[in-house]
Motif scaffolding. Structure first.
Motif, PDB file in Angstrom:
ATOM      1  N   GLU A 192       0.628  -1.212  -0.031  1.00  0.00           N
ATOM      2  CA  GLU A 192      -0.137  -0.090  -0.098  1.00  0.00           C
ATOM      3  C   GLU A 192       0.920   1.124   0.231  1.00  0.00           C
ATOM      4  N   THR A 193       1.966   1.147   0.744  1.00  0.00           N
ATOM      5  CA  THR A 193       2.836   2.395   0.863  1.00  0.00           C
ATOM      6  C   THR A 193       3.621   2.638  -0.430  1.00  0.00           C
ATOM      7  N   ALA A 194       3.851   1.657  -0.959  1.00  0.00           N
ATOM      8  CA  ALA A 194       4.755   1.771  -2.339  1.00  0.00           C
ATOM      9  C   ALA A 194       3.911   2.079  -3.226  1.00  0.00           C
ATOM     10  N   LEU A 195       2.744   1.680  -3.523  1.00  0.00           N
ATOM     11  CA  LEU A 195       1.891   2.353  -4.538  1.00  0.00           C
ATOM     12  C   LEU A 195       1.541   3.661  -4.331  1.00  0.00           C
ATOM     13  N   ARG A 196       1.186   3.878  -2.933  1.00  0.00           N
ATOM     14  CA  ARG A 196       1.049   5.779  -2.781  1.00  0.00           C
ATOM     15  C   ARG A 196       1.883   6.391  -3.039  1.00  0.00           C
ATOM     16  N   ILE A 197       3.205   6.136  -2.551  1.00  0.00           N
ATOM     17  CA  ILE A 197       4.046   7.149  -2.668  1.00  0.00           C
ATOM     18  C   ILE A 197       4.849   7.372  -4.029  1.00  0.00           C
ATOM     19  N   MET A 198       4.527   6.206  -4.918  1.00  0.00           N
ATOM     20  CA  MET A 198       5.023   6.186  -6.095  1.00  0.00           C
ATOM     21  C   MET A 198       3.984   7.141  -7.057  1.00  0.00           C
TER      22      MET A 198
ATOM     23  N   GLY B 245      11.327  -3.354   3.460  1.00  0.00           N
ATOM     24  CA  GLY B 245      10.174  -3.885   3.010  1.00  0.00           C
ATOM     25  C   GLY B 245       9.580  -3.065   1.871  1.00  0.00           C
ATOM     26  N   VAL B 246       9.297  -1.763   2.095  1.00  0.00           N
ATOM     27  CA  VAL B 246       8.891  -0.905   1.205  1.00  0.00           C
ATOM     28  C   VAL B 246       9.649  -0.633  -0.033  1.00  0.00           C
ATOM     29  N   GLY B 247      10.993  -0.656   0.208  1.00  0.00           N
ATOM     30  CA  GLY B 247      11.966  -0.545  -0.897  1.00  0.00           C
ATOM     31  C   GLY B 247      11.659  -1.638  -1.899  1.00  0.00           C
TER      32      GLY B 247
ATOM     33  N   LYS C 297       5.718 -11.246 -10.316  1.00  0.00           N
ATOM     34  CA  LYS C 297       6.418  -9.989 -10.481  1.00  0.00           C
ATOM     35  C   LYS C 297       6.774  -9.424  -9.129  1.00  0.00           C
ATOM     36  N   LEU C 298       6.228 -10.018  -7.917  1.00  0.00           N
ATOM     37  CA  LEU C 298       6.557  -9.501  -6.732  1.00  0.00           C
ATOM     38  C   LEU C 298       6.954 -10.539  -5.681  1.00  0.00           C
ATOM     39  N   HIS C 299       8.182 -10.553  -5.181  1.00  0.00           N
ATOM     40  CA  HIS C 299       8.274 -11.388  -3.938  1.00  0.00           C
ATOM     41  C   HIS C 299       9.292 -10.673  -2.889  1.00  0.00           C
ATOM     42  N   ILE C 300       8.724 -10.531  -1.802  1.00  0.00           N
ATOM     43  CA  ILE C 300       9.235  -9.913  -0.489  1.00  0.00           C
ATOM     44  C   ILE C 300       9.745 -11.059   0.558  1.00  0.00           C
TER      45      ILE C 300
ATOM     46  N   ARG D 158      16.606  -6.509   5.118  1.00  0.00           N
ATOM     47  CA  ARG D 158      16.372  -7.075   3.735  1.00  0.00           C
ATOM     48  C   ARG D 158      15.370  -7.646   3.677  1.00  0.00           C
ATOM     49  N   GLY D 159      14.345  -6.894   3.176  1.00  0.00           N
ATOM     50  CA  GLY D 159      12.830  -7.778   2.885  1.00  0.00           C
ATOM     51  C   GLY D 159      12.362  -7.421   4.287  1.00  0.00           C
ATOM     52  N   ARG D 160      11.522  -8.333   4.794  1.00  0.00           N
ATOM     53  CA  ARG D 160      10.362  -8.103   6.057  1.00  0.00           C
ATOM     54  C   ARG D 160      10.866  -8.970   7.257  1.00  0.00           C
ATOM     55  N   ARG D 161      10.342  -8.349   8.317  1.00  0.00           N
ATOM     56  CA  ARG D 161      10.372  -8.992   9.686  1.00  0.00           C
ATOM     57  C   ARG D 161       8.768  -9.414   9.898  1.00  0.00           C
ATOM     58  N   VAL D 162       8.634 -10.511  10.648  1.00  0.00           N
ATOM     59  CA  VAL D 162       7.129 -10.945  10.944  1.00  0.00           C
ATOM     60  C   VAL D 162       7.141 -11.589  12.128  1.00  0.00           C
TER      61      VAL D 162
END
Length: 297
Positions: free
Chosen positions: A124-130, A149-151, A263-266, A290-294
């Motif tokens: 959501e953040t990536a799409l919004r700021i782009m 993650g966003v990057g 096309k997308l893998h985090i 590098r990527g995500r923490r969960v």
């Protein structure tokens, strides 16, 4: 049920795993048995009370807004989803055994719960700021702090849209950025000149809040072409600080489409138990992800 909460604002030590009443799905909501919850900077910023003036929260408060899991309650007025469905989405107090989601999508085939929990807020953040930066296919986007993650999401979405990305990150993450299609360079002394040598920059995103707003404006030549999600001083330079969420359902639908098309893998860099929430926040605040923490429930 068990949930992570805090009764006062402060450092990671204010987080505690407590017993709490189970939430229930009201109209237009669903409840899930949480399998994993995403760890986002907004989580520890809320814990520190950074947004109290703009978005006050009452204490004690839960933690977390992203999650994946199995639907076990469907609220009135909700169609197209059933108990037992595997979903990922945005909700409330998601560092818990059960959580209510306000936006969701079915998990794409082949996606694990841990991976799925890492997508909602970052996509959501990536799409919004782009969108806010106004970057178009054929143009070049500079991403400061690109390996998180966003990057990771921005780089892959940009590649799918035909946008060239110059990404800055630490020396250890240069190969990671190149693997996601970016032209990579390191931050630190001389980084502005290194970026200039790589080409004209049409727009820029500050994802790390490392005090580079002035330089990003210099590189783009226009503060309106710079967006920050991490530096609260950005408006002092005429730069937009983007902190208001856009359409989460649309973002989740686009994320599911991108994932399904390959096309997308985090990647998930590290997983934690609910009892390790403080450690997760310490690591998140340290950056260099590098990527995500969960959190895994």
């Amino acid at each position: 049920m068990k949930r992570v909460s805090f009764a006062e604002f402060g450092g990671p030590d204010v987080l505690h795993l407590t017993d709490a009443e189970e939430p229930h799905a009201g109209p237009g909501r669903i409840r899930i048995a949480v399998r994993a919850a995403g760890v986002n900077p907004v989580d520890w910023r809320n814990r520190e009370g950074q947004f109290q003036k703009a978005r006050p929260i009452e204490l004690p408060a839960g933690v977390g807004q992203d999650a994946s899991g199995v639907v076990d309650e469907v609220g009135e007025g909700v169609d197209g989803i059933e108990v037992g469905d595997r979903v990922f989405g945005r909700g409330l107090s998601t560092y818990a055994e059960f959580a209510v989601l306000t936006a969701w999508a079915r998990m794409p085939e082949g996606l694990s719960f841990e991976e799925a929990a890492g997508y909602p807020s970052v996509v959501e953040t990536a799409l919004r700021i782009m969108r806010q930066a106004g970057v178009q296919p054929g143009q070049t986007l500079l991403v400061s702090g690109a390996s998180g993650g966003v990057g990771s999401a921005v780089l892959q979405i940009a590649r799918d849209r035909g946008i060239t990305v110059i990404g800055t990150a630490g020396a250890a993450n240069q190969g990671y950025l190149r693997g996601l299609g970016a032209v990579a360079t390191t931050y630190g002394e001389g980084w502005v000149e290194r970026v200039r040598q790589l080409g004209q920059v049409d727009a820029a995103l500050d994802l790390a809040g490392s005090g580079v707003i002035r330089e990003l404006v210099e590189l783009t030549g226009d503060p309106q072409k710079v967006i920050s999600i991490a530096d609260l001083t950005a408006p002092e330079f005429g730069v937009r600080y983007s902190g208001v969420t856009g359409s989460v359902p649309e973002a989740l639908a686009e994320a599911a489409d991108l994932i399904s098309r390959g096309k997308l893998h985090i990647p998930v860099e590290k997983s934690y138990t609910l009892a390790e929430a403080a450690a997760a926040h310490i690591d998140s605040q340290a950056g260099h992800t590098r990527g995500r923490r969960v959190m895994v429930v």
